[in-house]
Design an enzyme around this catalytic site. Structure first.
Site, short mmCIF file in Angstrom:
data_model
loop_
_atom_site.label_atom_id
_atom_site.label_comp_id
_atom_site.label_asym_id
_atom_site.label_seq_id
_atom_site.Cartn_x
_atom_site.Cartn_y
_atom_site.Cartn_z
N SER A 112 0.82 -1.22 0.00
CA SER A 112 0.00 0.00 0.00
C SER A 112 0.86 1.27 0.00
CB SER A 112 -0.91 -0.03 1.24
OG SER A 112 -1.25 1.27 1.63
N1 LIG Z 1 -5.87 9.10 1.97
C1 LIG Z 1 -5.69 7.84 2.63
C2 LIG Z 1 -5.86 6.70 1.65
C3 LIG Z 1 -5.78 5.36 2.35
C4 LIG Z 1 -6.26 4.21 1.47
O1 LIG Z 1 -7.14 4.37 0.63
N2 LIG Z 1 -5.65 3.04 1.69
C5 LIG Z 1 -6.07 1.88 0.93
C6 LIG Z 1 -4.88 0.97 0.69
S1 LIG Z 1 -3.72 1.71 -0.40
C7 LIG Z 1 -7.11 1.11 1.75
O2 LIG Z 1 -6.93 0.95 2.93
N3 LIG Z 1 -8.18 0.65 1.10
C8 LIG Z 1 -9.21 -0.11 1.74
C9 LIG Z 1 -10.55 0.56 1.67
O3 LIG Z 1 -10.67 1.68 1.15
O4 LIG Z 1 -11.51 -0.07 2.12
C10 LIG Z 1 -4.29 7.77 3.26
O5 LIG Z 1 -3.39 8.41 2.71
O6 LIG Z 1 -4.14 7.13 4.30
#
Ligand SMILES: N[C@@H](CCC(=O)N[C@@H](CS)C(=O)NCC(=O)O)C(=O)O
Length: 221
Positions: free
Chosen positions: A12
């Site tokens: 990630s």
């Molecule tokens: N703006 C957030 C984005 C975090 C994000 O979208 N992480 C993804 C992994 S790259 C995630 O956890 N996705 C799971 C979901 O949205 O349910 C950050 O920078 O922490």
């Protein structure tokens, strides 16, 4: 004794941005792996930490901080010996904030628009408009790099944020070197960091490869 726990997954990009920050500050993170593909982030115990079910999440001795940009700023503000990575000066800080929002609202958002189509919607094609949208983001980054780093002459957390995403998407949507010389020079600069490869290098390349492999798999299904 400070105990910093990071809920993370090395693939990630925002998790890697936090890993880069911790390394730059000499902080040790105890990593708890959150497997998004098996739905760890949707389990009740994780939702208690972050109802938005995203990683990374930081647990600093019981203080929970969500969202990579917020975590990076928290770590620098609380633990850094100086403010180089996130300047206190309002003008310098505004420039860093602008670059962080650019990562979140443009680079990451456009990457996600491509990657989630493959991962969560099982598609095997990337429509031309989505590719162009990423390429336009590359152009914006190229034009933003008027200094050595994304927010000026000094490396900041905004560089960690942007590089974590750029290094992931460029393996899927090509980033032409001749059209983007400043981006390539910036990547090379960051690659010189002694902790770069461990914190971001391998992970960025691996995510791109993972997406391409999933794209092939979807095409056969
Ligand atoms: N703006 C957030 C984005 C975090 C994000 O979208 N992480 C993804 C992994 S790259 C995630 O956890 N996705 C799971 C979901 O949205 O349910 C950050 O920078 O922490």
């Amino acid at each position: 004794m400070t105990k910093l726990v990071l809920y993370t997954l090395h693939l990630s990009p925002p998790c890697r941005a936090v890993e880069l920050t911790a390394k730059a500050l000499g902080l040790e993170l105890e990593q708890k792996q959150v497997n998004l593909l098996s739905g760890d982030h949707l389990k009740p115990e994780f939702l208690k930490l972050n109802p938005q079910h995203t990683i990374p999440v930081l647990d600093d001795n019981g203080t929970i901080v969500t969202e990579s940009h917020a975590i990076m700023i928290y770590l620098v503000t609380k633990y850094a010996k100086d403010d180089a990575l996130y300047p206190k000066d309002p003008v310098k800080q505004a420039r860093v904030n602008a670059a962080l929002h650019f990562e979140s609202g443009v680079l990451f958002a456009r990457m996600r628009f491509v990657f989630e189509r493959i991962f969560f919607f099982g598609k095997s094609d990337i429509p031309e408009d989505r590719i162009e949208y990423v390429q336009k983001a590359y152009r914006l980054l190229e034009d933003t790099l008027t200094d050595k780093y994304v927010a000026g002459p000094v490396m900041t957390v905004a560089d960690f944020s942007c590089i974590s995403t750029v290094s992931s998407i460029m393996g899927v949507v090509p980033l032409g070197e001749s059209e983007h010389p400043k981006i390539y020079a910036w990547i090379e600069r960051l690659k010189q960091l002694p902790y770069y490869e461990e914190a971001n290098g391998g992970g960025g390349t691996a995510l791109g490869k993972f997406v391409l492999a999933k794209k092939e798999e979807n095409a056969k299904a």
